[in-house]
Design a protein around this motif. Structure first.
Motif, PDB file in Angstrom:
ATOM      1  N   ILE A   1      -4.645   7.743   3.510  1.00 53.76           N
ATOM      2  CA  ILE A   1      -3.200   7.875   3.281  1.00 53.76           C
ATOM      3  C   ILE A   1      -2.704   9.304   2.713  1.00 53.76           C
ATOM      4  CG2 ILE A   1      -1.068   6.783   2.061  1.00 53.76           C
ATOM      5  CD1 ILE A   1      -2.172   5.052   4.309  1.00 53.76           C
ATOM      6  N   ASP A   2      -1.678   9.817   3.205  1.00 53.54           N
ATOM      7  CA  ASP A   2      -0.731  11.021   2.839  1.00 53.54           C
ATOM      8  C   ASP A   2       0.419  10.269   1.993  1.00 53.54           C
ATOM      9  OD1 ASP A   2       0.550  13.144   2.476  1.00 53.54           O
ATOM     10  OD2 ASP A   2      -0.470  14.482   3.788  1.00 53.54           O
ATOM     11  N   LEU A   3       0.296  10.491   0.618  1.00 54.20           N
ATOM     12  CA  LEU A   3       1.347   9.962   0.087  1.00 54.20           C
ATOM     13  C   LEU A   3       2.596  10.751   0.387  1.00 54.20           C
ATOM     14  CD1 LEU A   3       2.044   7.983  -2.041  1.00 54.20           C
ATOM     15  CD2 LEU A   3       1.397   9.779  -3.959  1.00 54.20           C
ATOM     16  N   ARG A   4       2.926  11.747   0.785  1.00 54.73           N
ATOM     17  CA  ARG A   4       4.198  12.375   0.974  1.00 54.73           C
ATOM     18  C   ARG A   4       4.568  11.657   2.357  1.00 54.73           C
ATOM     19  NH1 ARG A   4       2.237  18.310   2.442  1.00 54.73           N
ATOM     20  NH2 ARG A   4       0.667  16.858   3.656  1.00 54.73           N
ATOM     21  N   LEU A   5       3.733  11.410   3.421  1.00 54.45           N
ATOM     22  CA  LEU A   5       4.158  10.608   4.627  1.00 54.45           C
ATOM     23  C   LEU A   5       4.506   9.227   4.198  1.00 54.45           C
ATOM     24  CD1 LEU A   5       2.923  13.234   5.736  1.00 54.45           C
ATOM     25  CD2 LEU A   5       1.842  11.925   7.500  1.00 54.45           C
ATOM     26  N   GLN A   6       3.746   8.539   3.383  1.00 55.35           N
ATOM     27  CA  GLN A   6       3.861   7.296   2.907  1.00 55.35           C
ATOM     28  C   GLN A   6       5.465   7.228   2.223  1.00 55.35           C
ATOM     29  OE1 GLN A   6       1.667   4.913   3.725  1.00 55.35           O
ATOM     30  NE2 GLN A   6       3.026   3.351   2.702  1.00 55.35           N
ATOM     31  N   TYR A   7       5.950   8.082   1.410  1.00 54.24           N
ATOM     32  CA  TYR A   7       6.979   8.028   0.791  1.00 54.24           C
ATOM     33  C   TYR A   7       8.065   8.033   1.927  1.00 54.24           C
ATOM     34  CZ  TYR A   7       5.892   7.822  -4.242  1.00 54.24           C
ATOM     35  OH  TYR A   7       5.600   7.513  -5.646  1.00 54.24           O
ATOM     36  N   LEU A   8       7.991   9.034   2.832  1.00 54.58           N
ATOM     37  CA  LEU A   8       8.809   9.257   3.887  1.00 54.58           C
ATOM     38  C   LEU A   8       9.105   7.971   4.695  1.00 54.58           C
ATOM     39  CD1 LEU A   8      10.706  11.024   5.499  1.00 54.58           C
ATOM     40  CD2 LEU A   8       8.442  11.882   6.882  1.00 54.58           C
ATOM     41  N   ALA A   9       7.859   7.722   5.070  1.00 53.71           N
ATOM     42  CA  ALA A   9       7.930   6.339   6.057  1.00 53.71           C
ATOM     43  C   ALA A   9       8.533   4.863   5.085  1.00 53.71           C
ATOM     44  CB  ALA A   9       6.527   5.879   6.541  1.00 53.71           C
ATOM     45  N   HIS A  10       8.160   5.080   3.792  1.00 54.27           N
ATOM     46  CA  HIS A  10       8.780   3.864   3.256  1.00 54.27           C
ATOM     47  C   HIS A  10      10.521   3.966   2.907  1.00 54.27           C
ATOM     48  CE1 HIS A  10       9.371   1.031  -0.359  1.00 54.27           C
ATOM     49  NE2 HIS A  10      10.146   2.184  -0.822  1.00 54.27           N
ATOM     50  N   ARG A  11      10.837   5.279   2.864  1.00 53.29           N
ATOM     51  CA  ARG A  11      12.238   5.425   2.557  1.00 53.29           C
ATOM     52  C   ARG A  11      13.057   5.070   4.052  1.00 53.29           C
ATOM     53  NH1 ARG A  11      13.289  11.490   1.899  1.00 53.29           N
ATOM     54  NH2 ARG A  11      13.496  11.210   4.165  1.00 53.29           N
ATOM     55  N   GLU A  12      12.559   5.802   5.147  1.00 56.00           N
ATOM     56  CA  GLU A  12      13.303   5.434   6.415  1.00 56.00           C
ATOM     57  C   GLU A  12      13.265   4.127   6.822  1.00 56.00           C
ATOM     58  OE1 GLU A  12      15.224   7.838   7.542  1.00 56.00           O
ATOM     59  OE2 GLU A  12      14.669   9.518   6.255  1.00 56.00           O
ATOM     60  N   LEU A  13      11.952   3.519   6.578  1.00 57.99           N
ATOM     61  CA  LEU A  13      12.161   2.110   6.934  1.00 57.99           C
ATOM     62  C   LEU A  13      12.857   1.245   6.242  1.00 57.99           C
ATOM     63  CD1 LEU A  13      10.606   0.282   9.026  1.00 57.99           C
ATOM     64  CD2 LEU A  13       8.799  -0.195   7.179  1.00 57.99           C
ATOM     65  N   ARG A  14      12.982   1.347   4.738  1.00 57.42           N
ATOM     66  CA  ARG A  14      13.897   0.725   4.063  1.00 57.42           C
ATOM     67  C   ARG A  14      15.423   0.862   4.475  1.00 57.42           C
ATOM     68  NH1 ARG A  14      13.869   2.743  -1.733  1.00 57.42           N
ATOM     69  NH2 ARG A  14      14.921   4.337  -0.480  1.00 57.42           N
ATOM     70  N   ASN A  15      15.823   2.153   4.789  1.00 56.99           N
ATOM     71  CA  ASN A  15      17.107   2.393   5.089  1.00 56.99           C
ATOM     72  C   ASN A  15      17.394   1.769   6.571  1.00 56.99           C
ATOM     73  OD1 ASN A  15      17.213   4.165   2.804  1.00 56.99           O
ATOM     74  ND2 ASN A  15      16.901   6.026   3.734  1.00 56.99           N
ATOM     75  N   ALA A  16      16.388   1.842   7.467  1.00 56.80           N
ATOM     76  CA  ALA A  16      16.750   1.278   8.882  1.00 56.80           C
ATOM     77  C   ALA A  16      17.136  -0.154   8.729  1.00 56.80           C
ATOM     78  CB  ALA A  16      15.605   1.406   9.549  1.00 56.80           C
ATOM     79  N   LEU A  17      16.490  -1.083   7.841  1.00 55.36           N
ATOM     80  CA  LEU A  17      16.632  -2.368   7.669  1.00 55.36           C
ATOM     81  C   LEU A  17      17.967  -2.576   7.226  1.00 55.36           C
ATOM     82  CD1 LEU A  17      13.639  -2.677   8.124  1.00 55.36           C
ATOM     83  CD2 LEU A  17      13.506  -4.446   6.468  1.00 55.36           C
ATOM     84  N   VAL A  18      18.376  -1.856   6.093  1.00 49.95           N
ATOM     85  CA  VAL A  18      19.870  -2.113   5.413  1.00 49.95           C
ATOM     86  C   VAL A  18      20.785  -1.551   6.577  1.00 49.95           C
ATOM     87  CG1 VAL A  18      21.265  -0.892   3.894  1.00 49.95           C
ATOM     88  CG2 VAL A  18      18.992  -1.447   3.315  1.00 49.95           C
ATOM     89  N   GLU A  19      20.563  -0.507   7.252  1.00 48.43           N
ATOM     90  CA  GLU A  19      21.696  -0.047   8.411  1.00 48.43           C
ATOM     91  C   GLU A  19      21.799  -1.002   9.574  1.00 48.43           C
ATOM     92  OE1 GLU A  19      20.123   3.648   9.945  1.00 48.43           O
ATOM     93  OE2 GLU A  19      20.756   4.477   7.898  1.00 48.43           O
ATOM     94  N   ASN A  20      20.740  -1.596   9.982  1.00 44.20           N
ATOM     95  CA  ASN A  20      20.764  -2.759  11.029  1.00 44.20           C
ATOM     96  C   ASN A  20      20.599  -3.966  10.672  1.00 44.20           C
ATOM     97  OD1 ASN A  20      20.161  -0.787  13.668  1.00 44.20           O
ATOM     98  ND2 ASN A  20      18.780   0.033  12.185  1.00 44.20           N
ATOM     99  N   GLY A  21      20.513  -4.455   9.390  1.00 37.92           N
ATOM    100  CA  GLY A  21      20.827  -5.950   8.927  1.00 37.92           C
ATOM    101  C   GLY A  21      19.566  -6.626   9.378  1.00 37.92           C
ATOM    102  N   ALA A  22      18.441  -5.765   9.380  1.00 37.22           N
ATOM    103  CA  ALA A  22      17.281  -6.603   9.795  1.00 37.22           C
ATOM    104  C   ALA A  22      16.165  -7.396   8.772  1.00 37.22           C
ATOM    105  CB  ALA A  22      16.066  -5.453  10.588  1.00 37.22           C
ATOM    106  N   LYS A  23      15.516  -8.119   9.357  1.00 39.63           N
ATOM    107  CA  LYS A  23      14.799  -9.022   8.358  1.00 39.63           C
ATOM    108  C   LYS A  23      13.462  -8.274   7.863  1.00 39.63           C
ATOM    109  CE  LYS A  23      12.195 -13.490   8.612  1.00 39.63           C
ATOM    110  NZ  LYS A  23      11.833 -14.556   9.646  1.00 39.63           N
TER     111      LYS A  23
END
Length: 583
Positions: free
Chosen positions: A221-243
């Motif tokens: 795991i690259d922690l820099r990429l992990q933070y990036l993926a975590h942030r964008e995925l969390r934002n996507a769930l909020v933006e799209n009202g996803a489960k």
């Protein structure tokens, strides 16, 4: 009278004296034997009543990311325990002890009364050394301390599903903590001490056995990429009202998992109000029908058969195909009457894909998907990982052949799907996946013709860059290859599909000219703007891929050509200049 009997029976008197002498001699010899010759016997029994061995806790191994950033560390803590029999003799100190422990006095007193016949009970575990010493300084009879270690996770919820956690006894219970528990766990040591009959420490004699710390574990795991993926995925769930959602990034050359993010997530440092559903590593445990994201795999089988070329034409008009009771439909109605193979992928034509599948047969598609890792164990050894389902039939009916070709009737995990795309990106070479840092490029297996894989790379680049392509997945400065997918969610406990419930997906790799990173994004049940993969998941892919390529210093392959500088006429000074000829 006695003297008379002794005179009458002299032999009896002498016998008694001899027996008494023998008994005294035996006792004297035993005393000499125990104190001079066999003195270890008394020493052993004395030690059994006073010498104790206290365990020395072992330091659990450090878990780091590929760059040495700590992901799981062990910190010293103090556990307080009590001898119930001793504590029961000092009820006047219970209130002070309860206050120091932060417990309600009445409930604490009831607990101590119930344990008054026990010689061991935990009072509290996992205190900081300062907190534990402050309570021990109260000198409450029967209260003792133990040195232990507690696991701490610096990245918290960002890496929770990958790292997992340990229990109160410092044993791995989830994730990599469980998978590598024997590697990480150390060997406890022993300290020899002297205690009195009340269990109080008299003397610390020696260390009988040193504790052996656990081995360190460096993840891929690259922690820099992990933070990036975590942030964008969390934002996507909020933006799209996803489960829920998952995102996985792997290095196509080494098979290393560079990032694995899931939503919802949890904080492994505080699990008091933990939702069990948030603990699932969905990228490895949740299986789903991949929809159109497997069309490139089916198309690869067609190219591999030699019966099809990218320029071949398939008639898709009128956008539907009847097979017995089933009707195959295309979502797009403006794609034209005929499409070449690249056009089928760009327009995601189910009709065109089905006709190709009928020609090459379901067995060819099944074999290709199996070689690319679908329905197979990934070899990561992650606890609870599922292998999905890749159906096989002795005789392939048309309906099953068609649905398999465009992503229904099978189930995969996000990790399996990204691995399949990594094989396409790696010129048809399959390398084993790994969650630990690889020091060298592992040996791979050629499971697909390199020419077919390179052809698919170009076709999938057109899926992104063509006028009707998935433009939301484009990455500035780079050529990107990929495919979107949308699949209905199967009902739980019943046959069929859940109404208005979809998974939106995007799978791809970059840069197209020399692929280095493969990625899959899965968004579960978006409910706001839409649900198509090209609308919901593609923008997440674009943002995460753009950041990942920059963080890994991968050279752009789609920069605009440099603009030639406009020549500037030389300027000369004259007397009529603005400074009036003055210098």
């Amino acid at each position: 009278m006695i003297g008379l009997e002794g005179a009458l029976y002299p032999w009896r008197f002498r016998l008694v004296l001899a027996l008494l002498a023998l008994m005294v001699g035996a006792i004297a010899w035993r005393i000499i034997d125990l104190h001079v010759i066999d003195h270890d016997f008394l020493q052993a029994h004395g030690d059994a009543r006073s010498v104790r061995h206290i365990p020395i806790p072992a330091h659990r191994g450090l878990i780091t990311d590929r760059n040495g950033e700590p992901l799981a560390v062990s910190t010293p803590v103090t556990t307080l325990w009590a001898n119930g029999k001793e504590l029961a003799k000092a009820p006047a100190r219970w209130a002070d002890l309860a206050a120091a422990l932060g417990q309600e006095p009445k409930a604490f007193a009831q607990r101590l009364q119930q344990a008054s016949s026990r010689e061991f009970m935990y009072l509290v575990r996992g205190l900081t050394p300062e907190q534990g010493q402050a309570i021990l300084d109260l000198k409450v009879p029967g209260v003792y301390g133990l040195e232990e270690f507690r696991r701490f996770y610096p990245a918290g919820e960002v890496t929770a599903h990958v790292i997992g956690f340990t229990d109160v006894d410092d044993r791995g219970r989830e994730g990599m903590e469980l998978a590598f528990d024997e590697w990480l766990a150390g060997v406890p040591g022993k300290r020899q001490v002297l205690k009195d009959r009340r269990g109080r420490l008299i003397k610390d004699v020696q260390v009988a056995q040193n504790a052996k710390a656990g081995k360190a574990l460096a993840l891929s795991i690259d922690l820099r990429l992990q933070y990036l993926a975590h942030r964008e995925l969390r934002n996507a769930l909020v933006e799209n009202g996803a489960k829920a959602g998952s995102l996985v990034i792997i290095d196509v050359k080494t098979g290393e998992v560079l990032a694995m993010a899931n939503q919802p997530t949890y904080n492994p440092n505080n699990r008091r109000s933990l939702d069990p559903a948030a603990m699932r590593n969905r990228a490895m445990i949740d299986v789903f029908e991949p929809g159109s994201t497997v069309k490139p795999l089916s198309m690869s089988a067609a190219l591999q058969s030699g019966r099809w070329k990218p320029e071949n034409i398939v008639e898709v008009w009128p956008g539907s195909l009847q097979i017995g009771r089933y009707t195959i439909k295309d979502v797009s109605k403006t794609q034209g009457r005929e499409l070449d193979l690249t056009g089928i992928l760009i327009n995601s034509s189910n009709v065109g894909m089905s006709k190709i599948a009928f020609d090459i047969g379901g067995e060819s598609i099944y074999t290709m998907m199996q070689q690319l890792g679908l329905g197979q164990d990934t070899g990561l050894g992650f606890p609870g990982e599922r292998v999905g389902e890749l159906p096989n039939h002795r005789k392939w009916p048309k309906a099953e052949t068609a649905t398999l070709s465009y992503g229904y009737g099978l189930s995969v995990t996000a990790v399996q799907l990204v691995h399949a795309y990594a094989v396409l990106a790696n010129n048809g070479v399959s390398v084993p996946l790994t969650m630990t840092r690889a020091d060298r490029i592992p040996d791979g297996v050629q499971v697909m013709s390199a020419d077919v894989a390179k052809t698919m790379q170009g076709m999938l680049q057109q899926v992104i860059e063509a006028p009707r392509g998935v433009f939301r997945a484009q990455v500035p400065g780079y050529h990107v290859s990929g495919k979107s997918g949308t699949a209905r969610k199967a009902s739980v406990g019943t046959k069929g599909y859940t109404a208005n419930a979809y998974r939106s997906m995007f799978a791809g790799f970059a840069p197209s000219s020399n692929p280095r990173i493969a990625m899959v994004v899965v968004i579960d049940e978006p409910s706001k703007a839409g649900y198509f993969g090209g609308l919901v998941s593609a923008p997440v892919f674009s943002r995460v891929m753009a950041g990942s390529l920059r963080l890994m210093n991968i050279t752009p392959d789609n920069l605009p050509p440099p603009v030639a500088p406009t020549p500037v006429a030389p300027q000369t000074a004259d007397a009529g200049s603005s400074n009036g000829g003055r210098i």
